[in-house]
Design an enzyme around this catalytic site. Structure first.
Site, PDB file in Angstrom:
ATOM      1  N   GLU A 163       0.841  -1.205   0.000  1.00  0.00           N
ATOM      2  CA  GLU A 163       0.000   0.000   0.000  1.00  0.00           C
ATOM      3  C   GLU A 163       0.878   1.257   0.000  1.00  0.00           C
ATOM      4  O   GLU A 163       0.618   2.222  -0.730  1.00  0.00           O
ATOM      5  CB  GLU A 163      -0.901  -0.019   1.240  1.00  0.00           C
ATOM      6  CG  GLU A 163      -1.758   1.213   1.414  1.00  0.00           C
ATOM      7  CD  GLU A 163      -2.294   1.329   2.837  1.00  0.00           C
ATOM      8  OE1 GLU A 163      -2.650   2.448   3.236  1.00  0.00           O
ATOM      9  OE2 GLU A 163      -2.338   0.291   3.544  1.00  0.00           O
ATOM     10  N   ASP A 180       0.880   3.890  -3.160  1.00  0.00           N
ATOM     11  CA  ASP A 180       0.554   5.302  -2.969  1.00  0.00           C
ATOM     12  C   ASP A 180       1.513   6.178  -3.770  1.00  0.00           C
ATOM     13  O   ASP A 180       1.105   7.146  -4.420  1.00  0.00           O
ATOM     14  CB  ASP A 180       0.636   5.647  -1.472  1.00  0.00           C
ATOM     15  CG  ASP A 180       0.409   7.118  -1.208  1.00  0.00           C
ATOM     16  OD1 ASP A 180      -0.723   7.594  -1.384  1.00  0.00           O
ATOM     17  OD2 ASP A 180       1.375   7.816  -0.831  1.00  0.00           O
ATOM     18  N   ASP A 194      -7.257   0.987   0.513  1.00  0.00           N
ATOM     19  CA  ASP A 194      -5.929   0.434   0.777  1.00  0.00           C
ATOM     20  C   ASP A 194      -5.583  -0.684  -0.219  1.00  0.00           C
ATOM     21  O   ASP A 194      -4.451  -0.778  -0.688  1.00  0.00           O
ATOM     22  CB  ASP A 194      -5.852  -0.128   2.200  1.00  0.00           C
ATOM     23  CG  ASP A 194      -5.891   0.974   3.254  1.00  0.00           C
ATOM     24  OD1 ASP A 194      -5.743   2.151   2.891  1.00  0.00           O
ATOM     25  OD2 ASP A 194      -6.092   0.639   4.443  1.00  0.00           O
ATOM     26  N   GLU A 252      -4.506   0.727  -3.610  1.00  0.00           N
ATOM     27  CA  GLU A 252      -3.117   1.185  -3.599  1.00  0.00           C
ATOM     28  C   GLU A 252      -2.149  -0.002  -3.537  1.00  0.00           C
ATOM     29  O   GLU A 252      -1.113   0.010  -4.221  1.00  0.00           O
ATOM     30  CB  GLU A 252      -2.873   2.112  -2.404  1.00  0.00           C
ATOM     31  CG  GLU A 252      -3.510   3.482  -2.579  1.00  0.00           C
ATOM     32  CD  GLU A 252      -3.130   4.441  -1.469  1.00  0.00           C
ATOM     33  OE1 GLU A 252      -2.961   5.637  -1.757  1.00  0.00           O
ATOM     34  OE2 GLU A 252      -3.009   3.995  -0.302  1.00  0.00           O
TER      35      GLU A 252
END
Length: 227
Positions: free
Chosen positions: A45, A49, A118, A121
Site C-alpha cells: 500500500e 501510494d 488500501d 493502492e
C-alpha cells in the site's frame, strides 16, 4: 483470491502470483493464519501510494499544460483521496478478492471504504513490482485517467470561484445556481444543477452532492465560455 478471474477482468497476466496475492491479503487474515508464512498488504500500500501519485502527477502535468501548480495539487488530491480510491476498487470488484479474517469478514470489512482504498493502492504497488511502471501506467490510463477527463473529480477544483471572477468583470451580469433534479435512491442520490448567467442557462452538472453538481455545472459554463 480468484487469480484467473482477476487476470481476465484486467486483461493482465501476472508473473509473480505471490506479490499479487499479498496485495489482497488483509492483516486480519495473516493474524488468523500465523502458522503459515503470509504477509499483509500494508507495505505494498505504501509503494502503491507513491506509484499512484507519480502517475497522476505526470498525467496532469502533460494533459493540462496551462493549469497552475496550485490547481494541479488540488485536483490530484481529489483523485488520490480515500473516497476516490474506494470507488476505483468497487468498480473493479476488488472487494470479492480480498483475503480477510473471519472477524473482519463478519463486521463488514469487505465493504469498508478505507480497506477497499488500501487494497487499490496495494494492488498498484504489486503491479509495479510485477510488471513495471509502464504497465501500472497503462492500468491507470484505463481505469483512472478517463474519469479525470469526464470531470469526475471536479469537486476538487473551485470552478465556481473561477467563474465568479470572470462574470464579475461585467457588473451587469449575475450568476444563479439551481438544483433542477434529484435521481436515485436516498443512499445513492445524484443531483442535477443548472447555472444561469443573466437568466440564460450556461451549464448543467451532475454530482453525488449538490456542491459537486454545482461545481460541474460551473466547469461546463467555463468550457462554453472558452475559459
Amino acid at each position: 483470491m480468484n487469480r484467473k478471474k482477476l487476470e481476465a477482468m484486467l486483461d493482465i497476466e501476472f508473473l509473480n502470483i505471490e506479490v499479487i496475492t499479498q496485495a489482497f491479503t488483509h492483516s486480519s487474515y495473516v493474524n488468523e493464519h500465523r502458522e503459515k508464512n503470509y504477509s499483509d498488504n500494508e507495505r505494498l500500500e505504501f509503494l502503491g501510494d507513491a506509484v499512484l501519485e507519480l502517475g497522476v502527477s505526470q498525467y496532469l502535468f502533460r494533459k493540462y499544460p496551462k493549469m497552475p501548480e496550485g490547481e494541479m495539487t488540488k485536483l490530484r488530491a481529489a483523485i488520490v483521496c480515500e473516497p476516490s480510491l474506494e470507488l476505483f476498487a468497487r468498480r473493479l470488484h476488488f472487494g470479492e478478492h480480498i483475503l480477510l479474517g473471519k472477524g473482519e469478514e463478519m463486521t463488514g470489512g469487505r465493504n469498508r471504504p478505507a480497506l477497499l482504498a488500501d487494497v487499490f493502492e496495494a494492488f498498484l504497488g504489486a503491479l509495479y513490482l510485477d510488471k513495471g511502471f509502464d504497465t501500472a501506467l497503462d492500468f491507470l490510463e484505463k481505469h483512472v485517467f478517463p474519469q479525470i477527463d469526464t470531470g469526475a473529480f471536479s469537486h476538487g477544483m473551485d470552478y465556481k470561484s473561477k467563474l465568479q471572477e470572470i462574470v464579475q468583470q461585467d457588473k451587469n451580469r449575475t450568476i444563479e445556481y439551481k438544483i433542477v433534479d434529484e435521481k436515485g435512491p436516498s443512499h445513492n442520490k445524484e443531483f442535477v444543477a443548472e447555472i444561469s448567467i443573466n437568466q440564460t442557462v450556461f451549464g448543467v452538472g451532475v454530482g453525488r452532492t449538490k456542491k459537486e453538481a454545482e461545481q460541474r455545472a460551473a466547469k461546463n459554463a467555463l468550457d462554453k465560455l472558452g475559459k
